[in-house]
Design an enzyme around this catalytic site. Sequence first.
Site, short mmCIF file in Angstrom:
data_model
loop_
_atom_site.label_atom_id
_atom_site.label_comp_id
_atom_site.label_asym_id
_atom_site.label_seq_id
_atom_site.Cartn_x
_atom_site.Cartn_y
_atom_site.Cartn_z
CG HIS A 30 -1.97 1.09 1.12
ND1 HIS A 30 -2.79 1.23 0.03
CD2 HIS A 30 -2.29 2.09 1.97
CE1 HIS A 30 -3.57 2.28 0.21
NE2 HIS A 30 -3.29 2.82 1.37
CG HIS A 42 -3.48 6.28 2.42
ND1 HIS A 42 -4.31 5.19 2.52
CD2 HIS A 42 -3.62 6.96 3.58
CE1 HIS A 42 -4.92 5.21 3.70
NE2 HIS A 42 -4.52 6.28 4.36
CB CYS A 148 -2.55 2.91 -3.25
SG CYS A 148 -1.82 1.26 -3.36
#
Length: 208
Positions: A30, A42, A148
């Site tokens: 991530h 994010h 992401c």
Amino acid sequence: MDLFSQEIERSELKKGDHVYVWRMVLLYNHHGIYVGDGKIIHFVDPRMDGSFLSSSSSSSSLTRCRMSCCGSEKVAGSGVRMSCIDCFIENGSLCRYKYQAEKWFVVFKLRRGTCTTARSDRPEEVVHRATYLFENGYVEYDLEDNNCEDFALYCKTGLWSTNKSTQKRSSQVIFDLNKGIVKLRELGVRKDVVKVPVEELRLFVSRL
Ligand SMILES: [Zn+2]
């Protein structure tokens, strides 16, 4: 020291850093942008449960979060969230994405989504883009083309493809079966990307 290690300590974080952490539950890295004051911006799939990386989650390490804005979206449904470093890292290890990497380095590390040949803009510009997208919303989430990592790559470089069918900004190896060759599609060397000011991004994307 491991040449390929990109793991860093929290104390080494600098404003504008593109960081990532391995998410065991989701089985992928991530990514996010460190904007200072212990905060990371994010991009997540807006359809995901709102408790993801949020202080309201029942998962043990997150219940201790004291940052009121942690896990919040300024623009509801945008998927652009702010989290504290602790919740972002959870039980993983913090790593810094590498910019201006050599091509061989990218090929070698390709599968892990950890580096690019592209050059990062100045930290102030990177923080501005991330903050602007947090406050004003972004464009649609797409697991393959705009996830992401792609979000963080845009914040770092301002680069967006002029070709609607090849939005993906992270590195790709393309196998041309007819010619029997392998090509590297890499943000730092692609000819189909242009700098798009963050204030104009949504308009730009809507015209593609
Ligand atoms: Zn938190």
